[in-house]
Design a protein around this motif. Structure first.
Motif, PDB file in Angstrom:
ATOM      1  N   MET A 231       0.820  -1.216   0.000  1.00 21.52           N
ATOM      2  CA  MET A 231       0.000   0.000   0.000  1.00 21.52           C
ATOM      3  C   MET A 231       0.849   1.259   0.000  1.00 21.52           C
ATOM      4  O   MET A 231       0.338   2.357   0.193  1.00 21.52           O
ATOM      5  CB  MET A 231      -0.926  -0.004   1.230  1.00 21.52           C
ATOM      6  CG  MET A 231      -1.942  -1.131   1.239  1.00 21.52           C
ATOM      7  SD  MET A 231      -2.916  -1.193   2.778  1.00 21.52           S
ATOM      8  CE  MET A 231      -3.771   0.381   2.714  1.00 21.52           C
ATOM      9  N   ASP A 232       2.130   1.098  -0.204  1.00 26.46           N
ATOM     10  CA  ASP A 232       3.082   2.215  -0.183  1.00 26.46           C
ATOM     11  C   ASP A 232       2.609   3.353  -1.089  1.00 26.46           C
ATOM     12  O   ASP A 232       2.307   3.145  -2.269  1.00 26.46           O
ATOM     13  CB  ASP A 232       4.454   1.722  -0.640  1.00 26.46           C
ATOM     14  CG  ASP A 232       5.544   2.747  -0.382  1.00 26.46           C
ATOM     15  OD1 ASP A 232       5.798   3.043   0.794  1.00 26.46           O
ATOM     16  OD2 ASP A 232       6.120   3.248  -1.365  1.00 26.46           O
ATOM     17  N   GLY A 233       2.503   4.571  -0.520  1.00 26.67           N
ATOM     18  CA  GLY A 233       2.140   5.753  -1.300  1.00 26.67           C
ATOM     19  C   GLY A 233       0.685   6.143  -1.202  1.00 26.67           C
ATOM     20  O   GLY A 233       0.323   7.276  -1.571  1.00 26.67           O
ATOM     21  N   ILE A 234      -0.191   5.247  -0.728  1.00 25.67           N
ATOM     22  CA  ILE A 234      -1.602   5.595  -0.593  1.00 25.67           C
ATOM     23  C   ILE A 234      -1.751   6.667   0.487  1.00 25.67           C
ATOM     24  O   ILE A 234      -1.251   6.512   1.613  1.00 25.67           O
ATOM     25  CB  ILE A 234      -2.448   4.354  -0.248  1.00 25.67           C
ATOM     26  CG1 ILE A 234      -2.397   3.349  -1.407  1.00 25.67           C
ATOM     27  CG2 ILE A 234      -3.893   4.749   0.071  1.00 25.67           C
ATOM     28  CD1 ILE A 234      -3.168   2.075  -1.131  1.00 25.67           C
ATOM     29  N   TRP A 235      -2.451   7.742   0.144  1.00 24.18           N
ATOM     30  CA  TRP A 235      -2.630   8.896   1.033  1.00 24.18           C
ATOM     31  C   TRP A 235      -1.280   9.413   1.559  1.00 24.18           C
ATOM     32  O   TRP A 235      -1.163   9.883   2.695  1.00 24.18           O
ATOM     33  CB  TRP A 235      -3.549   8.559   2.205  1.00 24.18           C
ATOM     34  CG  TRP A 235      -4.981   8.333   1.787  1.00 24.18           C
ATOM     35  CD1 TRP A 235      -5.512   8.505   0.538  1.00 24.18           C
ATOM     36  CD2 TRP A 235      -6.044   7.891   2.619  1.00 24.18           C
ATOM     37  NE1 TRP A 235      -6.845   8.190   0.531  1.00 24.18           N
ATOM     38  CE2 TRP A 235      -7.215   7.809   1.802  1.00 24.18           C
ATOM     39  CE3 TRP A 235      -6.148   7.532   3.954  1.00 24.18           C
ATOM     40  CZ2 TRP A 235      -8.447   7.405   2.288  1.00 24.18           C
ATOM     41  CZ3 TRP A 235      -7.374   7.122   4.438  1.00 24.18           C
ATOM     42  CH2 TRP A 235      -8.511   7.070   3.623  1.00 24.18           C
ATOM     43  N   GLN A 236      -0.260   9.282   0.749  1.00 23.50           N
ATOM     44  CA  GLN A 236       1.097   9.778   1.053  1.00 23.50           C
ATOM     45  C   GLN A 236       1.704   9.111   2.301  1.00 23.50           C
ATOM     46  O   GLN A 236       2.561   9.703   2.968  1.00 23.50           O
ATOM     47  CB  GLN A 236       1.094  11.296   1.212  1.00 23.50           C
ATOM     48  CG  GLN A 236       0.670  12.021  -0.076  1.00 23.50           C
ATOM     49  CD  GLN A 236       0.738  13.536   0.057  1.00 23.50           C
ATOM     50  OE1 GLN A 236       0.584  14.082   1.152  1.00 23.50           O
ATOM     51  NE2 GLN A 236       0.979  14.198  -1.054  1.00 23.50           N
ATOM     52  N   LEU A 237       1.258   7.913   2.586  1.00 25.67           N
ATOM     53  CA  LEU A 237       1.844   7.151   3.693  1.00 25.67           C
ATOM     54  C   LEU A 237       2.644   5.990   3.126  1.00 25.67           C
ATOM     55  O   LEU A 237       2.255   5.372   2.132  1.00 25.67           O
ATOM     56  CB  LEU A 237       0.753   6.606   4.622  1.00 25.67           C
ATOM     57  CG  LEU A 237      -0.043   7.634   5.438  1.00 25.67           C
ATOM     58  CD1 LEU A 237      -1.166   6.941   6.208  1.00 25.67           C
ATOM     59  CD2 LEU A 237       0.858   8.401   6.389  1.00 25.67           C
ATOM     60  N   ALA A 238       3.776   5.681   3.781  1.00 24.46           N
ATOM     61  CA  ALA A 238       4.595   4.543   3.371  1.00 24.46           C
ATOM     62  C   ALA A 238       3.901   3.242   3.742  1.00 24.46           C
ATOM     63  O   ALA A 238       3.043   3.205   4.638  1.00 24.46           O
ATOM     64  CB  ALA A 238       5.963   4.615   4.038  1.00 24.46           C
ATOM     65  N   GLY A 239       4.282   2.148   3.077  1.00 21.38           N
ATOM     66  CA  GLY A 239       3.688   0.859   3.374  1.00 21.38           C
ATOM     67  C   GLY A 239       3.862   0.457   4.827  1.00 21.38           C
ATOM     68  O   GLY A 239       2.947  -0.101   5.446  1.00 21.38           O
ATOM     69  N   TRP A 240       5.041   0.733   5.405  1.00 21.85           N
ATOM     70  CA  TRP A 240       5.279   0.342   6.798  1.00 21.85           C
ATOM     71  C   TRP A 240       4.408   1.150   7.756  1.00 21.85           C
ATOM     72  O   TRP A 240       4.041   0.657   8.832  1.00 21.85           O
ATOM     73  CB  TRP A 240       6.759   0.476   7.171  1.00 21.85           C
ATOM     74  CG  TRP A 240       7.337   1.861   7.097  1.00 21.85           C
ATOM     75  CD1 TRP A 240       7.979   2.430   6.029  1.00 21.85           C
ATOM     76  CD2 TRP A 240       7.343   2.845   8.141  1.00 21.85           C
ATOM     77  NE1 TRP A 240       8.382   3.707   6.334  1.00 21.85           N
ATOM     78  CE2 TRP A 240       8.015   3.985   7.634  1.00 21.85           C
ATOM     79  CE3 TRP A 240       6.863   2.876   9.446  1.00 21.85           C
ATOM     80  CZ2 TRP A 240       8.209   5.151   8.381  1.00 21.85           C
ATOM     81  CZ3 TRP A 240       7.054   4.022  10.207  1.00 21.85           C
ATOM     82  CH2 TRP A 240       7.719   5.141   9.671  1.00 21.85           C
ATOM     83  N   GLN A 241       4.033   2.400   7.356  1.00 14.96           N
ATOM     84  CA  GLN A 241       3.125   3.178   8.196  1.00 14.96           C
ATOM     85  C   GLN A 241       1.725   2.568   8.198  1.00 14.96           C
ATOM     86  O   GLN A 241       1.080   2.458   9.249  1.00 14.96           O
ATOM     87  CB  GLN A 241       3.081   4.627   7.697  1.00 14.96           C
ATOM     88  CG  GLN A 241       4.400   5.379   7.904  1.00 14.96           C
ATOM     89  CD  GLN A 241       4.346   6.792   7.344  1.00 14.96           C
ATOM     90  OE1 GLN A 241       4.200   6.980   6.136  1.00 14.96           O
ATOM     91  NE2 GLN A 241       4.461   7.777   8.225  1.00 14.96           N
ATOM     92  N   TRP A 242       1.249   2.159   7.010  1.00 12.55           N
ATOM     93  CA  TRP A 242      -0.037   1.477   6.941  1.00 12.55           C
ATOM     94  C   TRP A 242      -0.011   0.185   7.755  1.00 12.55           C
ATOM     95  O   TRP A 242      -1.019  -0.204   8.365  1.00 12.55           O
ATOM     96  CB  TRP A 242      -0.388   1.160   5.488  1.00 12.55           C
ATOM     97  CG  TRP A 242      -0.935   2.321   4.725  1.00 12.55           C
ATOM     98  CD1 TRP A 242      -0.369   2.963   3.650  1.00 12.55           C
ATOM     99  CD2 TRP A 242      -2.171   2.994   4.983  1.00 12.55           C
ATOM    100  NE1 TRP A 242      -1.176   3.986   3.218  1.00 12.55           N
ATOM    101  CE2 TRP A 242      -2.295   4.024   4.021  1.00 12.55           C
ATOM    102  CE3 TRP A 242      -3.188   2.822   5.920  1.00 12.55           C
ATOM    103  CZ2 TRP A 242      -3.395   4.879   3.980  1.00 12.55           C
ATOM    104  CZ3 TRP A 242      -4.278   3.681   5.888  1.00 12.55           C
ATOM    105  CH2 TRP A 242      -4.371   4.692   4.929  1.00 12.55           C
ATOM    106  N   LEU A 243       1.140  -0.469   7.780  1.00 14.04           N
ATOM    107  CA  LEU A 243       1.281  -1.724   8.526  1.00 14.04           C
ATOM    108  C   LEU A 243       0.970  -1.519  10.002  1.00 14.04           C
ATOM    109  O   LEU A 243       0.170  -2.264  10.596  1.00 14.04           O
ATOM    110  CB  LEU A 243       2.702  -2.259   8.352  1.00 14.04           C
ATOM    111  CG  LEU A 243       3.063  -3.561   9.073  1.00 14.04           C
ATOM    112  CD1 LEU A 243       2.295  -4.718   8.473  1.00 14.04           C
ATOM    113  CD2 LEU A 243       4.560  -3.815   8.989  1.00 14.04           C
ATOM    114  N   PHE A 244       1.562  -0.495  10.607  1.00 15.78           N
ATOM    115  CA  PHE A 244       1.328  -0.243  12.034  1.00 15.78           C
ATOM    116  C   PHE A 244      -0.116   0.189  12.296  1.00 15.78           C
ATOM    117  O   PHE A 244      -0.721  -0.201  13.302  1.00 15.78           O
ATOM    118  CB  PHE A 244       2.297   0.817  12.552  1.00 15.78           C
ATOM    119  CG  PHE A 244       3.715   0.334  12.690  1.00 15.78           C
ATOM    120  CD1 PHE A 244       4.017  -0.772  13.461  1.00 15.78           C
ATOM    121  CD2 PHE A 244       4.756   0.984  12.030  1.00 15.78           C
ATOM    122  CE1 PHE A 244       5.321  -1.232  13.592  1.00 15.78           C
ATOM    123  CE2 PHE A 244       6.069   0.536  12.156  1.00 15.78           C
ATOM    124  CZ  PHE A 244       6.347  -0.567  12.930  1.00 15.78           C
TER     125      PHE A 244
END
Length: 432
Positions: free
Chosen positions: A177-190
């Motif tokens: 999901m890296d880049g969705i809503w300007q968030l990195a994939g690892w941010q979505w992970l948490f």
């Protein structure tokens, strides 16, 4: 009454008791398993986040190891106070409090911007989650006598390989999901893996009952069966009080045993994605391969717990499980190819996850009341320090030697130490 009639009455009583405890298990176990799965994912998903997070935050292998491990330092430091609070306020309220606060902090980890923020949030996550595992164990002591508890605890401890089985494919997918809503994939992970704990905390408040005699979802007869079964349980040299529990040599030995297999468990669990990445696997392949290794752990935990229930030989089987874990790690050190290395890691996880389930059936044999709350928390707090030292040791040895082999060999040594301490415990308890 004839002997055959007496046997029939006895059989009917046992069958009725089995039905009641199956009802209890179906009420309690699914919720506790889901909670522990989420808990374990939130502790260890940092290993998958590291595949891209380390570069973004500027983390070296050693600093990542410190960040991954510092959670367990605060977790251990506040373990006993947390479980004393649980004894005072009740398992339902305290476990719910733990889940809500840890979920919020786990999700907030998505917004750290550097190493020190990462350290701070991991420390707070350990502080929030302190007391959860021994709290659940204490809850099981209140609901299951020994003849049902080993199987219940083993099924509950299967949450660890089950969490890892789910975490691999799930975390790999979320990283895409890296880049969705300007968030990195690892941010979505948490975020995605942290917030479910908050929701489940409120579910616990609604559905969990602290003591059998308070359970309105059981009939009066069923409540009586559970209460009598738990109260009638005979414990060897029972320890009821906190300080007596903390001074008991058996408690100290158990803490050492758990330290040994926990250091191996978290070292492998947190570093496995990076170990697989070193073989050139893609993020998707890493999630799939990691899941396969833990599938063997799930199956082994169930089968081994069934054998222990039938034989009653807890300490003997715990020794064997620790040695199997050590053997698997030694295989992964000797054979450095991807295929044979995975065989070794799969064998290691079979031993480690089975040891975890067997282990927690032993302390309630002699710990009760506040002694159980404090004693279980003390065992888990010292034992879980392995989760602090494991990732750090792996990171330091990887940075020093340039490979994972030295770290895996060191973890095997700790598992052998657990096997030796289990034999000391066996002599101390004069059983099996």
């Amino acid at each position: 009454m004839s002997s055959s009639a007496a046997v029939d009455v006895s059989h009917d009583a046992v069958s009725k008791e089995d039905r009641v405890f199956r009802k209890v298990a179906f009420r309690i176990m699914p919720l506790m398993i889901v909670a522990y799965v989420i808990s374990y994912i939130d502790r260890t998903n940092v290993g998958f986040a590291a595949l891209t997070m380390n570069r973004d935050l500027g983390l070296t292998e050693l600093t990542f190891g410190w960040g991954a491990g510092i959670l367990f330092f605060s977790y251990c430091a506040f373990e006993v106070p947390s479980n004393i609070a649980l004894h005072r306020f009740g398992a339902r309220r305290w476990i719910a409090r733990i889940m809500i606060t840890w979920g919020l902090i786990a999700a907030a980890t998505a917004f750290v911007t550097g190493p020190y923020g990462f350290y701070a949030l991991r420390f707070l996550l350990g502080l929030a989650e302190a007391g959860f595992t021994p709290g659940v164990m204490y809850f099981f002591v209140a609901w299951f006598p020994a003849r049902y508890r080993t199987r219940a605890l083993s099924v509950f401890q299967m949450s660890v390989p089950l969490a890892s089985l789910i975490s691999g494919p799930l975390s790999s997918a979320i990283l895409q999901m890296d880049g969705i809503w300007q968030l990195a994939g690892w941010q979505w992970l948490f975020i995605i893996e942290g917030l479910p704990a908050v929701v489940l905390g409120f579910v616990v408040l609604r559905y969990v009952t602290d003591k059998p005699h308070e359970a309105t979802w059981l009939s009066a007869e069923e409540r009586e069966i559970v209460v009598k079964a738990v109260q009638a349980e005979q414990r060897e040299r029972p320890v009821h009080h906190l300080w007596s529990a903390l001074a008991d040599p058996r408690v100290l030995i158990l803490a050492g045993i758990q330290f040994g297999f926990t250091i191996g468990s978290y070292a492998v669990g947190i570093w496995l994605p990076l170990i697989l990445k070193s073989h050139g696997l893609s993020i998707g392949a890493i999630g799939l391969v990691a899941a396969i290794t833990y599938l063997f752990g799930c199956i082994a935990t169930l089968l081994w717990s069934w054998m222990v229930d039938r034989s009653g030989r807890r300490t003997s089987n715990l020794t064997i499980a620790c040695m199997v874990g050590a053997l698997g790690l030694i295989i992964s050190v000797i054979f450095q190819s991807l295929e044979l290395g995975l065989v070794g890691l799969s064998v290691a996880l079979v031993g480690i996850t089975s040891a975890r389930g067997i282990f927690w059936s032993i302390p309630p044999r002699f710990l009760t009341g506040l002694g159980a709350a404090g004693g279980l928390a003390f065992i888990n707090s010292i034992g879980t320090l392995g989760g602090f030292f494991g990732p750090i040791t792996m990171g330091w040895l990887k940075e020093t030697t340039g490979s994972f082999q030295a770290g895996l060999g060191a973890m095997a040594g700790f598992l052998i130490l657990s096997a030796v301490l289990t034999q000391v415990l066996r002599m101390s308890m004069r059983q099996e």
